[in-house]
Design an enzyme around this catalytic site. Structure first.
Site, PDB file in Angstrom:
ATOM      1  N   LYS A  31       0.825  -1.216   0.000  1.00  0.00           N
ATOM      2  CA  LYS A  31       0.000   0.000   0.000  1.00  0.00           C
ATOM      3  C   LYS A  31       0.855   1.260   0.000  1.00  0.00           C
ATOM      4  O   LYS A  31       0.484   2.249  -0.624  1.00  0.00           O
ATOM      5  CB  LYS A  31      -0.955  -0.008   1.193  1.00  0.00           C
TER       6      LYS A  31
ATOM      7  N   LYS B 161     -10.134  -3.105  -4.859  1.00  0.00           N
ATOM      8  CA  LYS B 161     -10.886  -1.860  -5.023  1.00  0.00           C
ATOM      9  C   LYS B 161      -9.925  -0.737  -5.373  1.00  0.00           C
ATOM     10  O   LYS B 161     -10.184   0.073  -6.250  1.00  0.00           O
ATOM     11  CB  LYS B 161     -11.603  -1.496  -3.717  1.00  0.00           C
TER      12      LYS B 161
ATOM     13  N   LYS C  19      -3.458  -8.960  -7.363  1.00  0.00           N
ATOM     14  CA  LYS C  19      -4.799  -9.387  -6.972  1.00  0.00           C
ATOM     15  C   LYS C  19      -5.810  -8.306  -7.312  1.00  0.00           C
ATOM     16  O   LYS C  19      -5.477  -7.116  -7.310  1.00  0.00           O
ATOM     17  CB  LYS C  19      -4.825  -9.740  -5.478  1.00  0.00           C
TER      18      LYS C  19
HETATM   19  P1  ATP Z   1      -8.481  -2.303  -0.950  1.00  0.00           P
HETATM   20  O1  ATP Z   1      -7.874  -2.238  -2.320  1.00  0.00           O
HETATM   21  O2  ATP Z   1      -9.035  -1.008  -0.469  1.00  0.00           O
HETATM   22  O3  ATP Z   1      -7.581  -2.973   0.070  1.00  0.00           O
HETATM   23  P2  ATP Z   1      -9.821  -4.815  -1.369  1.00  0.00           P
HETATM   24  O4  ATP Z   1     -10.457  -5.044  -2.673  1.00  0.00           O
HETATM   25  O5  ATP Z   1      -8.501  -5.463  -1.116  1.00  0.00           O
HETATM   26  O6  ATP Z   1      -9.770  -3.254  -1.118  1.00  0.00           O
HETATM   27  P3  ATP Z   1     -10.690  -5.313   1.362  1.00  0.00           P
HETATM   28  O7  ATP Z   1     -11.775  -4.481   1.955  1.00  0.00           O
HETATM   29  O8  ATP Z   1      -9.274  -4.988   1.725  1.00  0.00           O
HETATM   30  O9  ATP Z   1     -10.854  -5.274  -0.242  1.00  0.00           O
HETATM   31  O10 ATP Z   1     -10.963  -6.835   1.704  1.00  0.00           O
HETATM   32  C1  ATP Z   1     -12.252  -7.358   1.996  1.00  0.00           C
HETATM   33  C2  ATP Z   1     -12.227  -8.871   1.917  1.00  0.00           C
HETATM   34  O11 ATP Z   1     -12.137  -9.288   0.552  1.00  0.00           O
HETATM   35  C3  ATP Z   1     -11.026  -9.512   2.630  1.00  0.00           C
HETATM   36  O12 ATP Z   1     -11.478 -10.693   3.271  1.00  0.00           O
HETATM   37  C4  ATP Z   1     -10.081  -9.849   1.517  1.00  0.00           C
HETATM   38  O13 ATP Z   1      -9.235 -10.942   1.831  1.00  0.00           O
HETATM   39  C5  ATP Z   1     -11.058 -10.208   0.408  1.00  0.00           C
HETATM   40  N1  ATP Z   1     -10.475  -9.968  -0.914  1.00  0.00           N
HETATM   41  C6  ATP Z   1     -10.039  -8.774  -1.396  1.00  0.00           C
HETATM   42  N2  ATP Z   1      -9.589  -8.909  -2.642  1.00  0.00           N
HETATM   43  C7  ATP Z   1      -9.717 -10.231  -2.958  1.00  0.00           C
HETATM   44  C8  ATP Z   1      -9.419 -10.998  -4.135  1.00  0.00           C
HETATM   45  N3  ATP Z   1      -8.889 -10.419  -5.199  1.00  0.00           N
HETATM   46  N4  ATP Z   1      -9.696 -12.327  -4.135  1.00  0.00           N
HETATM   47  C9  ATP Z   1     -10.234 -12.911  -3.036  1.00  0.00           C
HETATM   48  N5  ATP Z   1     -10.550 -12.237  -1.899  1.00  0.00           N
HETATM   49  C10 ATP Z   1     -10.289 -10.919  -1.855  1.00  0.00           C
HETATM   50 MG    MG Z   2      -7.397  -4.989   0.683  1.00  0.00          MG
END
Ligand code: ATP
Ligand code: MG
Length: 336
Positions: free
Chosen positions: A114, A203, A200
Site C-alpha cells: 500500500k 478496489k 490481486k
Molecule cells: P483495498 O484495495 O481497499 O484494500 P480490497 O479489494 O482489497 O480493497 P478489502 O476491503 O481490503 O478489499 O478486503 C475485503 C475482503 O475481501 C477480505 O477478506 C479480503 O481478503 C477479500 N479480498 C479482497 N480482494 C480479494 C481478491 N482479489 N480475491 C479474493 N478475496 C479478496
Molecule cells: Mg485490501
C-alpha cells in the site's frame, strides 16, 4: 475452538467479485448454516489509513452496509455493523499496540504494497495508521473473541499477527483469555486483477481491475472481453489471466463448463479465449443482475437502513464492552 466468526471489509470503493467470492459469499454461507455466531463489519476506520475524502468515506460506508445486505447478510441472523460506531475497537487497538512488536509490523507485506501504491501520487502520505492497521484488525477480531475469520488469501499474514497478539496477551496477562483465530478460506481465495493478472483484484486498483457486484450488463461484458489472459507464460502453459477466468466459472457453479475448456486447452495448440470470455461474461451477468435487483429493493427505505445500522452497533457493543471490561481488569487499568 469456539464457533464465533468475525470478518470485515473496507469502504474504499465498490464491492467486487473478488471480495464476494473470496469473503462475502462465505459470510452468507456461514450465517445461513446456523452453526456459528457471526459478526460482520464495515471497517470505516481502516479506510482512513490511505488518503481519502471525508464525504466520500461517509457515502461509501453507508453504501457498503446496503451492499452487504443486498449480498445476503441478514441482521436477524448475524450482527452487521459499522466499526467506528463501536468505540471499543479503537480502545483495544491501543492496548494491543503495546504488546505487538515493532519488528512484526515492519514485516507486513500489505504495508509495503500500500505504501508503494502511494508512490508518485500527489496526495502521497504514508501514515502511522497504515503501519498500525494490522493491530486494529487484531482488535476487530479479538474484541468478539472470534475463533474463525473468513477472509481472502491476502489477509493470511495479518491473521498470523492476530494469533501472535492473542498469544502474547495470554502469556503476559494469563487466563487464556483470547482464542487464536484461524482463517476460513473459500475455493477462490485470490482472484486476480482483470487488467493485470500479476496482481490481486482490488478496489484500490480501480474499476478496470474488477467487475463490481452491482455492475450493469454492458460494463460487465466489456470488462471481461478486454481481460488480459496471458502474461508471458511459456506456450505450454495456460495464461494466469485465463486461469483466473476459469476459476470464476467454477466459483459461479459452472465447473463443468470450466472443465470442458481445460480439456480443450490441454492440447497446447492455439487456444481460443473468446468463447471462454463469453461464458464468463454470461455467468457474471446472471450474478450481478440478481444482486442489482435485490439492492434496488433494499436501498429505497432509508429509515430502515439507518435503524439497522444503529441496532447492529448496539448489538455489537454488548459483546465488545464486556471484552473491554475484562481486558481493562487484566492489564491493570481502573474499572469504569
Ligand atoms: P483495498 O484495495 O481497499 O484494500 P480490497 O479489494 O482489497 O480493497 P478489502 O476491503 O481490503 O478489499 O478486503 C475485503 C475482503 O475481501 C477480505 O477478506 C479480503 O481478503 C477479500 N479480498 C479482497 N480482494 C480479494 C481478491 N482479489 N480475491 C479474493 N478475496 C479478496
Ligand atoms: Mg485490501
Amino acid at each position: 475452538m469456539n464457533k464465533i466468526v468475525f470478518s470485515g471489509i473496507q469502504p474504499t470503493g465498490e464491492l467486487h467479485i473478488g471480495n464476494y467470492f473470496g469473503a462475502v459469499a462465505n459470510w452468507v454461507r456461514i450465517q445461513n448454516s446456523g452453526e456459528y455466531d457471526a459478526t460482520y463489519c464495515v471497517v470505516d476506520m481502516h479506510a482512513m489509513t490511505m488518503p481519502y475524502d471525508p464525504p466520500t468515506l461517509r457515502k461509501n460506508t453507508e453504501g457498503l452496509f446496503i451492499d452487504l445486505l443486498a449480498a445476503g447478510l441478514d441482521p436477524a441472523k448475524s450482527t452487521v455493523f459499522i466499526q467506528s460506531l463501536v468505540p471499543e475497537h479503537a480502545e483495544l487497538q491501543w492496548i494491543f499496540s503495546c504488546i505487538c512488536s515493532f519488528g512484526d509490523l515492519t514485516r507486513q507485506v500489505t504495508f509495503k504494497e500500500k505504501s508503494e501504491q502511494l508512490e508518485g501520487r500527489q496526495d502521497a502520505f504514508v501514515s502511522a495508521g497504515l503501519f498500525n492497521y494490522p493491530v486494529l484488525q487484531a482488535a476487530d477480531i479479538l474484541l468478539y473473541r472470534a475463533g474463525f475469520v473468513p477472509v481472502g488469501k491476502d489477509q493470511e499474514q495479518h491473521l498470523e499477527l492476530s494469533r501472535t497478539i492473542a498469544n502474547r496477551f495470554n502469556r503476559t496477562f494469563g487466563h487464556e483469555y483470547f482464542p487464536e483465530p484461524a482463517v476460513l478460506a473459500t475455493e477462490t481465495p485470490k482472484l486476480l486483477s482483470l487488467n493485470d493478472p500479476t496482481r490481486k483484484m482490488s478496489k484500490s486498483l480501480g474499476p478496470k481491475s474488477y467487475v463490481a457486484l452491482f455492475e450493469d450488463e454492458k460494463n460487465v461484458r466489456s470488462k471481461i472481453r478486454s481481460a488480459i489472459t496471458d502474461t508471458g507464460e511459456p506456450a505450454s502453459e495456460i495464461g494466469a489471466g485465463a486461469l483466473n477466468l476459469l476459476g470464476l466459472l467454477r466459483a459461479t457453479g459452472r465447473a463443468d463448463v470450466a472443465a470442458a475448456f481445460e480439456t480443450e486447452y490441454a492440447t497446447g495448440e492455439q487456444r481460443r479465449y473468446a468463447p471462454l470470455k463469453d461464458a464468463v461474461a454470461d455467468a457474471m451477468v446472471d450474478l450481478t443482475a440478481g444482486f442489482r435487483a435485490r439492492r434496488a429493493e433494499i436501498a429505497g427505505d432509508k429509515d430502515a437502513i439507518r435503524r439497522l445500522m444503529y441496532e447492529g452497533a448496539e448489538k455489537a457493543r454488548v459483546v465488545a464492552s464486556q471484552t473491554i471490561k475484562d481486558v481493562r481488569r487484566l492489564v491493570g487499568l481502573p474499572r469504569r
